[in-house]
Design an enzyme around this catalytic site. Structure first.
Site, PDB file in Angstrom:
ATOM      1  N   ILE A  12      52.231 -37.255  44.943  1.00  0.00           N
ATOM      2  CA  ILE A  12      53.390 -37.959  44.375  1.00  0.00           C
ATOM      3  C   ILE A  12      54.101 -37.055  43.360  1.00  0.00           C
ATOM      4  O   ILE A  12      55.334 -37.008  43.296  1.00  0.00           O
ATOM      5  CB  ILE A  12      52.952 -39.296  43.737  1.00  0.00           C
ATOM      6  N   ASN A  32      44.808 -29.174  37.201  1.00  0.00           N
ATOM      7  CA  ASN A  32      43.625 -28.307  37.361  1.00  0.00           C
ATOM      8  C   ASN A  32      43.336 -28.025  38.835  1.00  0.00           C
ATOM      9  O   ASN A  32      42.332 -27.400  39.153  1.00  0.00           O
ATOM     10  CB  ASN A  32      42.386 -28.918  36.671  1.00  0.00           C
ATOM     11  N   ASN A  35      42.424 -31.581  43.198  1.00  0.00           N
ATOM     12  CA  ASN A  35      42.739 -32.251  44.475  1.00  0.00           C
ATOM     13  C   ASN A  35      44.086 -31.788  45.017  1.00  0.00           C
ATOM     14  O   ASN A  35      44.806 -32.547  45.664  1.00  0.00           O
ATOM     15  CB  ASN A  35      42.749 -33.772  44.270  1.00  0.00           C
ATOM     16  N   ASP A  58      42.932 -28.206  32.684  1.00  0.00           N
ATOM     17  CA  ASP A  58      42.416 -29.566  32.805  1.00  0.00           C
ATOM     18  C   ASP A  58      43.012 -30.386  31.663  1.00  0.00           C
ATOM     19  O   ASP A  58      42.981 -29.950  30.510  1.00  0.00           O
ATOM     20  CB  ASP A  58      40.880 -29.510  32.703  1.00  0.00           C
ATOM     21  N   LEU A  83      41.653 -38.862  39.390  1.00  0.00           N
ATOM     22  CA  LEU A  83      40.967 -38.894  40.686  1.00  0.00           C
ATOM     23  C   LEU A  83      41.281 -40.239  41.316  1.00  0.00           C
ATOM     24  O   LEU A  83      41.357 -41.253  40.617  1.00  0.00           O
ATOM     25  CB  LEU A  83      39.455 -38.731  40.478  1.00  0.00           C
ATOM     26  N   SER A 124      48.758 -48.910  39.645  1.00  0.00           N
ATOM     27  CA  SER A 124      48.546 -49.182  41.064  1.00  0.00           C
ATOM     28  C   SER A 124      48.513 -50.680  41.322  1.00  0.00           C
ATOM     29  O   SER A 124      48.076 -51.459  40.460  1.00  0.00           O
ATOM     30  CB  SER A 124      47.200 -48.563  41.463  1.00  0.00           C
ATOM     31  N   TYR A 149      37.611 -46.758  40.423  1.00  0.00           N
ATOM     32  CA  TYR A 149      38.965 -46.187  40.394  1.00  0.00           C
ATOM     33  C   TYR A 149      39.974 -47.226  39.881  1.00  0.00           C
ATOM     34  O   TYR A 149      40.733 -46.971  38.940  1.00  0.00           O
ATOM     35  CB  TYR A 149      39.380 -45.696  41.799  1.00  0.00           C
ATOM     36  N   LYS A 153      42.468 -47.708  36.209  1.00  0.00           N
ATOM     37  CA  LYS A 153      43.914 -48.015  36.100  1.00  0.00           C
ATOM     38  C   LYS A 153      44.116 -49.238  35.212  1.00  0.00           C
ATOM     39  O   LYS A 153      44.978 -49.258  34.333  1.00  0.00           O
ATOM     40  CB  LYS A 153      44.500 -48.285  37.487  1.00  0.00           C
ATOM     41  N   ARG A 231      50.149 -54.421  54.143  1.00  0.00           N
ATOM     42  CA  ARG A 231      50.417 -53.705  52.892  1.00  0.00           C
ATOM     43  C   ARG A 231      51.912 -53.434  52.757  1.00  0.00           C
ATOM     44  O   ARG A 231      52.656 -53.455  53.736  1.00  0.00           O
ATOM     45  CB  ARG A 231      49.690 -52.344  52.875  1.00  0.00           C
TER      46      ARG A 231
END
Ligand code: NAD
Ligand code: WQD
Length: 336
Positions: A12, A32, A35, A58, A83, A124, A149, A153, A231
């Site tokens: 994104i 960093n 991913n 980082d 992550l 999210s 995860y 958020k 979705r």
């Protein structure tokens, strides 16, 4: 404005650089690369005609973050760094809590030390859990997240709300993304997951390109029109543009603001498969598999608040998303 994008080399973030540049903002990226790949920033440079300043660090490294704020005059921060793999977060909760929470704490501390108090947070739809109302408005109570995860958020939203309450000089925009898919129309940047994709669209594109044998459709016995999960898929360029609009709210000194970023339309798994096949004139082999643990039947939003207050709305449809996702995959069969 000069905007710091943490995690800006990711999916994104890289698309958001393009939209910010188009709107006349300048950008600094810190990542960093846990991913992502620096190649995404080289591709962005091909699109916008210039290389954006990149700091490989980082965000949990306080010294590096303070140096960065000493070196660059930053007006606002968009915090993409984190992550994001739901299943991995269940297996590695400490790593997820530690990375996502600490990165945000270190960043906020460096920001306040440098008197930069404008913050956009990548939240999210997962914070709604199994939503109490459909379509989901921002007033819908937050639900029970089933994985670490999602909990990071939800907890970081609370931290940011408390911070803004304690010091109203902060402008904090919480953007609750629905399901971003697709890619920039150039085919130069897109979603580039490591290993076997967890999410639907990269699994479809990797199946279409021959990297995977067939798509597993996780359940066809949900209470939805065709039994498969529904979705709110949103084109990543529309989502990226939402950040440009959120910056306008920050310029108006919005204080705390929360927005859903979705299209307001629900598509089932089989709708997406059909749209992908139609848009690209391809077949996607699939078979029905058991439900995936933690999945809900239906999740789509009411995006009216973002339209009314930010003047933002999604302009791409599901076939555009499928066309652009495939364009990136076929041009980059092995990723970056
Ligand atoms: P991504 O993994 O492509 O991008 C995240 C970036 O953050 C990566 O480039 C990674 O290297 C970097 N990063 C992670 N931890 C870091 C750290 N400690 N220091 C520096 N860099 C770090 O993911 P994305 O899809 O672009 O998502 C961006 C943000 O949006 C994430 O916070 C994610 O949780 C959130 N989000 C994503 C989705 C989605 O479906 N993609 C949906 C809702 C919210
Ligand atoms: C979509 C639909 C699956 C893969 C996740 C996170 C959420 C947010 C977005 C970050 C579901 C079905 C999927 C496959 C399938 N991320 N599916 N076969 O689960 O809505 O949301 O990404 O914040 O937090 O949970 O997205 O793309 O994984 O799944 O049938 O191989 O596709 O069951 O109905 P999801 P998804």
């Amino acid at each position: 404005m000069n905007i710091l994008l943490t995690g800006g080399a990711g999916y994104i973030g890289s698309h958001t650089i393009v939209e910010l540049d188009k709107a006349g903002h300048s950008v600094v990226v810190v990542d960093n690369l846990v991913n992502s790949s620096e190649e995404s920033l080289n591709r962005v440079a091909k699109i916008i005609g210039k290389q954006v300043p990149f700091v490989k660090a980082d965000v949990r490294d306080a010294a590096a973050m303070n140096d960065l704020f000493d070196k660059f005059k930053i007006d606002a921060v968009i915090n993409f760094a984190g992550l994001k793999a739901v299943g991995e977060s269940v297996a590695k909760p400490l790593e997820y809590y530690e990375n996502n929470m600490n990165a945000c704490f270190v960043l906020l501390d460096a920001m306040r030390k440098h008197n930069c108090k404008n913050f956009i947070f990548s939240s999210s739809a997962t914070v709604y859990g199994d939503p109490a109302i459909i379509p989901i408005t921002e007033e819908c109570p937050k639900g029970q997240c089933t994985n670490p995860y999602g909990k990071t958020k939800s907890m970081l939203e609370e931290v940011l709300i408390d911070l803004q309450k304690a010091d109203p000089e902060w402008n904090v925009v919480l953007l609750r993304y629905f399901n971003p898919i697709g890619a920039h129309q150039s085919g130069l940047i897109g979603e580039n997951p490591n290993g076997i994709p967890n999410n639907l669209m990269p699994y479809i594109t990797q199946t279409a390109v021959g990297l995977r044998k067939e798509l597993g459709v996780f359940g066809n016995d949900y209470d939805t029109p065709d039994g498969t999960g529904v979705r709110d898929y949103i084109h990543v360029c529309d989502l990226a543009n939402g950040h440009v609009c959120a910056l306008k709210a920050i310029e108006r000194k919005c204080g705390l603001a929360i927005y859903n970023l979705g299209t307001g339309h629900g598509n089932s798994v089989l709708d997406v498969v059909k749209a992908f096949e139609k848009a690209n004139n391809l077949k996607v082999p699939y078979s029905i598999k058991p439900r995936r643990a933690g999945d809900i039947a239906t999740c789509y939003c009411n995006p009216a608040k973002a339209k009314a207050e930010l003047g933002w709305e999604a302009k791409y449809g599901i076939e555009d998303m499928c066309r652009d996702a495939w364009n990136f995959q076929k041009n980059n069969p092995e990723g970056y």
